[in-house]
Structure formats: structure tokens, C-alpha cells
Design an enzyme around this catalytic site. Structure first.
Site, short mmCIF file in Angstrom:
data_model
loop_
_atom_site.label_atom_id
_atom_site.label_comp_id
_atom_site.label_asym_id
_atom_site.label_seq_id
_atom_site.Cartn_x
_atom_site.Cartn_y
_atom_site.Cartn_z
CG ASN A 129 -2.49 0.85 1.01
OD1 ASN A 129 -2.94 0.90 -0.05
ND2 ASN A 129 -2.63 1.65 2.32
CG HIS A 174 -0.46 5.70 7.82
ND1 HIS A 174 0.69 6.40 7.40
CD2 HIS A 174 -0.72 6.15 6.22
CE1 HIS A 174 1.20 7.31 6.16
NE2 HIS A 174 -0.34 6.99 5.13
NE ARG A 175 0.30 11.63 6.01
CZ ARG A 175 1.59 10.80 7.41
NH1 ARG A 175 1.67 11.11 7.96
NH2 ARG A 175 3.11 10.61 6.16
CD GLU A 213 -1.81 5.86 2.17
OE1 GLU A 213 -0.33 5.99 2.42
OE2 GLU A 213 -2.14 7.37 2.00
CG ASP A 246 1.28 13.44 4.31
OD1 ASP A 246 0.28 12.76 3.69
OD2 ASP A 246 2.43 12.34 3.39
CE LYS A 285 1.08 4.18 3.52
NZ LYS A 285 1.44 3.23 2.55
#
Length: 421
Positions: free
Chosen positions: A91, A381-382, A338, A310, A407
Site C-alpha cells: 500500500n 495510518h493518518r 490510502e 499530509d 506504515k
């Protein structure tokens, strides 16, 4: 793994920023292409960067890792691999995109693929540009999407690339460009997404000896007379990961100091701090640290976050507890991450009582009374890290699949442990 966040107020925390994921990916690739041995000091060892290491090893790079560094034996622009080599990048979109152009320097065609979500993330604009520069590109399944088989060679010349979906397309071409047969002139069309990442790319390239002429973010010319040379390269701290702790001070109140950061870094996510100042926080810079303090109410803002993609989810969490509305724009390209970060962030915030509206390139968050709940981060992950911070501000929030933070930040939950106890 499920993590439940208790309500916390008045934070007083000092935490070290993890190394930058963006710099680590790029330094690994430059070192692998270089002539000679490179030592990458303080690299991020997370799932994504491990995928880049494994892929580079599979195309002939000798890499050794230890606690504080990665030692890379460069191939001087000539990767070797057997016919039919497949690089499964799972990913990690950064790994797949940045490695795609360098695959043209391998002695046999290479197929790059990944997870089901990866196969929904477009690479068509990059493939079109590589074809102009000498590549022979095939899509075994769906045109424009991984898996993608890359053969031919990097002839060089002049090309354009659409930068509106991802700056990683341009970064990929630029990183391989010193090894083209002819100089590369790359023009970026559209409004470049996340353009600050092009500064990171060119910074790593010149750090390893490349010579680049540029006209802002529109045109880049890369010399083929100056290849990368092995060297010691130190990775700086990551502002994207630091943003969760900055937001912790804003949402819970108190003071958080993040060490290991470069105050004048070109990382676009440093802009997150400016957003927090506008919302009512105080920021103090030191030699290698940043301190955030907040005590009182947060004000909503209208802000273009195209240069700090991000940290958009993190900012949404702060906006959700503000006393006035926030409008966050310049985020249309986040649907290709993602997860569809616009839709999923909005839907998960609504689960906790937030009032959220979305449009093609913006998210609008109104003041609302929030409550606890269970959040599925969609293996993003975020998403997990940003909702964890909000969870500490409202209490009673559980994050399922919490291990997905590995990740980019394997130590995230350990760093929060002192607050959660």
C-alpha cells in the site's frame, strides 16, 4: 488491535519527531543509483520504507541496516534483475511511484504492483511521460493503474507531466533523470499537487551530487553529466508525524514540545503550524525543536492546505473542536491516497457528532457537540493517528485496526503512552 482513548486535558509532553518518511524514500533511491557506498543516518524504518528497501534489493541493490543507519552499495544507475521481476509495494504509493522511473534503468522489464487499494490509485500520467522519455509501458489489468510493467530505457529529452494528481509523478522522473541517455527537461502542467515535495526531491538529488536547473515548479532541467555519488546523508525529523502532537496541544490544551525538527525545513507540512497560530495557538521555535501552547478557545479558519496535504486530516480534528466554522481547501487530490481522505474523514467525523460538508476540493466543518464512538481508519495510518488525537480531546473514542500506523510511524502509540495512562 483496538486502542481506546481516554479524555485528557492540560497536556505537558516532550516527544522526539520520527525521521522523515519522504526524505528516507528519496535518499534510499538516490543511494541505490549512486556510484559508491552511502550511509543514510537516522532513516525512518517503517512499513513503507521497508518496502522501498526490499524492492531495491530485488533489483540488485546491496543494503545493510542497523539501529541508526542504512548502508547502501550503489549501482551507478544500472539495476540488475531476472526476467519477470515483480515488485509488490503493498500500500506504499510513494514507493511504487518513485521507483517506477528508476525501473527503466533495470536490465529487464519490471512489474510494479500492490494492494487492492493501490490498484485503484492512478499512475497514468507518469506512464505517459515515461513513454515519451523512452519507456515501454504495459498495464496487465486496468489501463492507467497498477500493476504496471515498465521496460524500454530512459532515453531522456523533453516531456510534460500532469502534476495535479500527485507531485510524486514528477519526483519519480526527476530522481532517475541523471541516468538518462540525454538531458531531461520536464515541464509540469496543471496546478502541482503538494508542490513542496518537489523541493524535498530536488534537495535530496543535489545532496547526492545531481545538478538541476529549475523555473519554480513549472520546469526542471536535469544534467546527465553529474550522477549521484555515495555519501553520508542525515534524515531530518518529520513534520507530518509531528503534526499529531502539535494538534494534541491545540485540542487538549497545554504544552507540547517536539524535538528533532529543522526549523527552516522545506517540508510543506510545516505550514500546519501557521494554521494553528491562526486558530489561537502559540508557537515557539528553538534550535532543533518546536513548542506549541494553547489555553482557551480555538477559532475556525478558511485555509488552502494544498502545500501541506499530509496534515489535512489532523487539521480537520482541530477544526472539529473549534468554536467557529472552518473551510479547508486545495485538497481534491486526497481522494487518491490510502483512502479517499475527503470522504472518509468527513464520514468518520460525522460518526462522532460533527457537522461536515464536502465538495470536490474542500471540506467544511461546523461547530458541533462531539461524543465518543468507534472509528475504523480504513487501513489509513493518518486516519488512525489524527482520530487518536481527537479521541484524547473528547474521550471514549476507540480506533480499530490501530496497527496501521506502522506504515509511517511504528512508535506512535508508544509516544502517546504517557498521555493515555
Amino acid at each position: 488491535m483496538i486502542v481506546t482513548l481516554p479524555l485528557r486535558r492540560g497536556i505537558d509532553l516532550t516527544v522526539a519527531a520520527p525521521p522523515s518518511k519522504s526524505y528516507t524514500h528519496r535518499a534510499l533511491i538516490a543511494a541505490a543509483l549512486a556510484q559508491g557506498t552511502s550511509t543514510i543516518v537516522n532513516p525512518l524504518m517503517a512499513d513503507d520504507t521497508q518496502l522501498t528497501i526490499a524492492a531495491l534489493e530485488k533489483i540488485g541493490t546491496d543494503i545493510k541496516t542497523n539501529d541508526r543507519s542504512v548502508i547502501v552499495e550503489g549501482c551507478d544507475g544500472a539495476f540488475t534483475c531476472p526476467p519477470g521481476t515483480v515488485l509488490d509495494l503493498n500500500n506504499s504509493g510513494t514507493s511504487l511511484r518513485l521507483l517506477a522511473s528508476s525501473a527503466l534503468l533495470a536490465d529487464h522489464p519490471v512489474t510494479l504492483t500492490g494492494s487492492a487499494r493501490m490498484q485503484e490509485r492512478p499512475v497514468g500520467p507518469l506512464a505517459d511521460t515515461l513513454t515519451v522519455l523512452g519507456g515501454e509501458i504495459r498495464f496487465p489489468k486496468k489501463p492507467g493503474f497498477p500493476p504496471v510493467t515498465i521496460g524500454g530505457n530512459l532515453r531522456g529529452g523533453s516531456a510534460t507531466i500532469d502534476g495535479s494528481v500527485s507531485s510524486q509523478f514528477a519526483s519519480s522522473v526527476l530522481m532517475a533523470a541523471p541516468y538518462a541517455k540525454n538531458p531531461v527537461s520536464l515541464e509540469i502542467t496543471g496546478t502541482p499537487a503538494s508542490q513542496s515535495y518537489l523541493d524535498i526531491t530536488t534537495g535530496v538529488m543535489t545532496g547526492f551530487g545531481a545538478v538541476i536547473r529549475r523555473e519554480g515548479y513549472r520546469r526542471f532541467e536535469v544534467s546527465t553529466c553529474n550522477h549521484y555519488t555515495g555519501r553520508t546523508y542525515v534524515i531530518e525529523g518529520d513534520y507530518s508525524s509531528a503534526s499529531y502532537f502539535f494538534a494534541l496541544a491545540a485540542i487538549c490544551g497545554g504544552r507540547v514540545t517536539v524535538t528533532g525538527l529543522t526549523p527552516d525545513s522545506v517540508q510543506g507540512d510545516r505550514f500546519f503550524l501557521s494554521a494553528l497560530v491562526r486558530m489561537g495557538c502559540q508557537v515557539t521555535y528553538a534550535h532543533d525543536s518546536v513548542m506549541i501552547e494553547h489555553d482557551g478557545q480555538l477559532a475556525g479558519i478558511t485555509i488552502d492546505m494544498s502545500s501541506a496535504p499530509d496534515t489535512v486530516q489532523t487539521l480537520c480534528m482541530v477544526a472539529a473542536v473549534a468554536k467557529t466554522p472552518s473551510v479547508i481547501t486545495g485538497i481534491g487530490h486526497l481522494k487518491y491516497k490510502e483512502s479517499d481522505r475527503i470522504a472518509v474523514t468527513a464520514e468518520r467525523l460525522r460518526q462522532l457528532g460533527a457537522t461536515v460538508n464536502t465538495h470536490e476540493d474542500r471540506i467544511i466543518i461546523q461547530p458541533a457537540l462531539l461524543h465518543g464512538g468507534t472509528i475504523d481508519p480504513a487501513n489509513d495510518h493518518r486516519m488512525a493517528m489524527s482520530f487518536a488525537v481527537l479521541g484524547l480531546g473528547i474521550g471514549g473514542v476507540s480506533i480499530t485496526g490501530a496497527e496501521c500506523v506502522a506504515k509511517s510511524y511504528p512508535g506512535f502509540w508508544d509516544a502517546l503512552a504517557g498521555v493515555m495512562e
